[in-house]
Design an enzyme around this catalytic site. Sequence first.
Site: not given
Ligand code: IMP
Ligand code: MG
Length: 179
Positions: A49, A103-104, A107, A135, A156, A163
């Site tokens: 991402g 990071e993109d 979450d 987020k 989302f 993606d």
């Molecule tokens: P985390 O481990 O829950 O913080 O998630 C991080 C990863 O989940 C990010 O690097 C994204 O690749 C993916 N992700 C989290 N939220 C979204 C979203 O809203 N759309 C698409 N990918 C997401």
């Molecule tokens: Mg990512």
Amino acid sequence: MAERVKLHDKEFEKFIDREKIKEAVEKVSSEINRDLADKNPLFLVILNGAFVFAADLLRRYPHDCDISFIKLSSYLGTKTSHTVREVIGLDTNVKDRTVVLVEDIIDTGITMEHIVAQMKNMEAQDVRLATLLFKPHAFEKDFTIDYIGMEVPNDFIVGCGLDYDGKGRNLPDLYKIVE
Ligand code: IMP
Ligand code: MG
């Protein structure tokens, strides 16, 4: 670009314009350029991402640096799987380096927590986190995120590298899912 797009079985509507994204990138860029000018940082881009954000951010970084990539995956469809799979491992020595994880989106924070722990195990001197999107209402951890482009609601999102099952990464604006 269209106001609405369909990816696989779901509809998405435009919600953050590319101009706002550009401002977010510029904000993070000026903070990083100020803080790390003399640190010869290693930017570690978390694929897939973050490739769009990284390309914008790193072309604005005018000082000495190294750039490397790791590939991880935690999402299945539109939900986090709560486990992190490492798909391509790190091939660069991080010992005694200033490492900036790019990071993109952050979450739940599970992915970042996993990588930060790994960087500390590998004796990185200073680990900083840079993310285009955050987020706050989904975040389950308590680590500090050093550089945040912008906060987004707990929807989302696709576009700018993000993606839905492989689709939407190329969209230059951000779109959110229509429930
Ligand atoms: P985390 O481990 O829950 O913080 O998630 C991080 C990863 O989940 C990010 O690097 C994204 O690749 C993916 N992700 C989290 N939220 C979204 C979203 O809203 N759309 C698409 N990918 C997401
Ligand atoms: Mg990512």
